[in-house]
Structures are given as structure tokens and as C-alpha cells.
Design a protein around this motif. Sequence first.
Motif, short mmCIF file in Angstrom:
data_model
loop_
_atom_site.label_atom_id
_atom_site.label_comp_id
_atom_site.label_asym_id
_atom_site.label_seq_id
_atom_site.Cartn_x
_atom_site.Cartn_y
_atom_site.Cartn_z
N VAL A 231 -8.63 -2.03 10.61
CA VAL A 231 -8.27 -1.41 9.35
C VAL A 231 -6.86 -1.79 8.90
N PRO A 232 -5.83 -1.79 9.78
CA PRO A 232 -4.49 -2.20 9.31
C PRO A 232 -4.48 -3.58 8.67
N LEU A 233 -5.21 -4.54 9.26
CA LEU A 233 -5.26 -5.87 8.67
C LEU A 233 -5.98 -5.86 7.33
N HIS A 238 -6.21 -5.67 1.19
CA HIS A 238 -6.52 -4.86 0.01
C HIS A 238 -5.26 -4.58 -0.81
N LEU A 239 -4.15 -4.30 -0.12
CA LEU A 239 -2.90 -4.03 -0.82
C LEU A 239 -2.44 -5.26 -1.60
N GLY A 240 -2.52 -6.43 -0.96
CA GLY A 240 -2.14 -7.65 -1.68
C GLY A 240 -3.02 -7.90 -2.87
N PHE A 241 -4.32 -7.62 -2.73
CA PHE A 241 -5.25 -7.80 -3.85
C PHE A 241 -4.91 -6.86 -5.00
N VAL A 242 -4.61 -5.60 -4.69
CA VAL A 242 -4.28 -4.62 -5.73
C VAL A 242 -2.99 -4.98 -6.45
N ILE A 243 -1.97 -5.37 -5.67
CA ILE A 243 -0.69 -5.75 -6.29
C ILE A 243 -0.86 -6.97 -7.18
N SER A 244 -1.64 -7.95 -6.73
CA SER A 244 -1.87 -9.15 -7.55
C SER A 244 -2.58 -8.80 -8.86
N LEU A 245 -3.60 -7.95 -8.78
CA LEU A 245 -4.31 -7.54 -9.98
C LEU A 245 -3.40 -6.77 -10.93
N GLY A 281 9.41 -4.98 0.40
CA GLY A 281 8.98 -4.00 1.39
C GLY A 281 7.53 -4.20 1.80
N ILE A 282 6.67 -4.48 0.80
CA ILE A 282 5.26 -4.73 1.10
C ILE A 282 5.10 -5.95 1.99
N GLN A 283 5.87 -6.98 1.72
CA GLN A 283 5.78 -8.20 2.53
C GLN A 283 6.23 -7.97 3.96
N LEU A 284 7.33 -7.23 4.12
CA LEU A 284 7.82 -6.94 5.47
C LEU A 284 6.83 -6.07 6.24
N LEU A 285 6.25 -5.09 5.55
CA LEU A 285 5.24 -4.25 6.19
C LEU A 285 4.04 -5.08 6.63
N SER A 286 3.60 -5.97 5.76
CA SER A 286 2.46 -6.82 6.08
C SER A 286 2.76 -7.74 7.26
#
Length: 339
Positions: A231-233, A238-245, A281-286
Motif C-alpha cells: 500500500v505505501p508504494l 496514486h499521489l503522483g497521479f493526483v498531483i499531475s492531474l 515534500g511529496i518527492q522526499l516522502l516518496s
Amino acid sequence: MNTAPQQSPTLSLVVPMFNEEETVPVFYRRAVAALETTGVPFELVFVDDGSRDGTFEALRSIATQDPRVKVVRFSRNFGHQTAVTAGLHYARGAAVAVIDGDLQDPPEFVPRLFEKWREGYEVVYAVRRTRKEHALKRAAYRVFYRLLRRLSYVDIPLDAGDFAIMDRRVVDELNAMPERNRFVRGIRAWVGFRQVGLEYDREPRFAGESKYPLSKLLKLAYDGVISYSFVPLRMVTHLGFVISLTAFALVLYLVALRILYGERLITGWTSTVVVILFLGGIQLLSLGILGEYVGRIFDEVKRRPLYVVRETIGLEPAAAKWRTELSEEAPAVRAARGA
């Protein structure tokens, strides 16, 4: 104390211990009294996980008087899950029970688990009906088990720890698994077979402080999620997809404003900095989540022993390839030390 020659045990009791000097004699008396009610030959396999107090000396004193007591001593503290794993490597019984040595899990409950095993179940795990810990710790446990069950791809029972009894076939399967990041209750659930739970009431610690403070519980929860969930992966994807959209929709919106109404693009450094910090922050978390999985792969491929045994009492060397046993000191070295 029992000094009669030992038969091959039907029941083994694996007991990891860390700094439990005060608890050892009381645990031994209660455990022996409970196991004797089963009417079968048994052994107690204590694993001293690098204790810094008199735990090992107390265990050695008991083992010299009772051949049913076996002791494994680590060269340092390798962790609770590793200590449980070592005990499973050395246990010889047709049924193997695992219980913590702090007396929160009552030894008197082991015969009930054993009777259920006799009915044909390969795994009988103890389910904590009530606890004597403070409210914050009880809440943390409750959240942990339910979150883990929701995220895991393995059906891990709620409110069930390592306290359980397992058939020899299950133990052999667990011993054959070479993974280093051990989460015993997860592995136990993964192997399958016929499993059932029995409820019991968990007692307060007999003496001393808990060896599992909130920080270690959080680490255990983290290990469980990482080891038994993707799930974390997927969340990162999913987070990257949402941010891109969202970014694409915002670009279309701003272009539409410019074409239809002549509105200028949003100006100012504040909004720019906020967006950069958010995405950073999203990138570092990922990267952190990905790094955790990669780090575990790196740890596995090094193929180091799972633990190092300093000495054993009453045991033959275990046929376990995921541990190292220190050789006996040469006579010259012992003489130099005045031994």
C-alpha cells in the motif's frame, strides 16, 4: 528440580528474555507447573537476547538443576523477533509454543493452547481480550492491529501477538524462511494451515519496565506494514497521479482565463514558493518510502547471519543457516585470561 533423563519433548516452550532477572525464577516455577498438567514430556527454550543484568546467570542456575531447561545466549541484543526466531530454530517439540518472559502472557494458558492443538489445529494463537496497560498504549495497539489488517495482503488476526502454539510442520516452514526482517505473527499467518484463536486476559508486568515502549511498538508496526503491504508504494503512485492531474487541470484553467477573459497568470513569489515546497515534500516522502523498501532488499542480499550465539546450555548446535555460533576459546586464550 527435575534431574531425570529427558525424553524427546512433545511440547517446547520458547521464551525470549531481555533484562528479566527478577522474573526468571517466578516464570520458571509457573511455567513448569503449567506444563506438567499436560502430562507430556516438555522442554523450555530460553533465549537471552543480550541481557545486561543477571538474566543469563539466573537461567544458567536453573538449567544446571533441570535438564528440561535449555538456554541460548546471544552475543548482543538482536531484537525480540530475532530471539523468537532463534528459539524456533532450537526447539525440538512436536508442538512449539511461544510466550514472552515478562509474565504478561500467563504460562497457565499454554495447556489450553496445547489441548486445542491436540484437536488437529496446526496454529492456535492467543487473542488478547483485555489488557492492563495504560489507555494510550491500549489505543495504540488497537489502531496498529486494525491498520495492519486493513493494509496487509495477509489475513493477520486482530489483537493476536506472538503468544501461540504451532505444529512442528508449521515451525519447520518458518525456519526454512531466510528473510531477515522478521515479523513472526505475519509469517505465521502467511504459511496458512488450520488456525484458530483463543481469548485470554493479559496481565500486567510482574517486575521492571516494559521492554516494548511506544517507540518500539511504532517500529514494530512500521515493520509489519512494510513487510506485508504494498500500500505505501501504491499510495506514492496514486499521489503522483493526483498531483499531475491537478497541475494539468490548473494549467488548462489558467490558459482559459487568459484566452476568454484576458486575465493575467497568477503573479507573486508566495504562491510559487508554496507550490515548490509542497512538491518537494511529496518527492522526499516518496523517496523515503521507496528507500525503505530498497534498504530492506539491501539488508537481505548481504546474507549476514540473522543472529550470533555466544553460548548455549543443554543444546546441540541448531541446524539453522541464518545464525552464527561463536567457537569455544582456545585453551591458550583461556589460560591467558586466568580461566
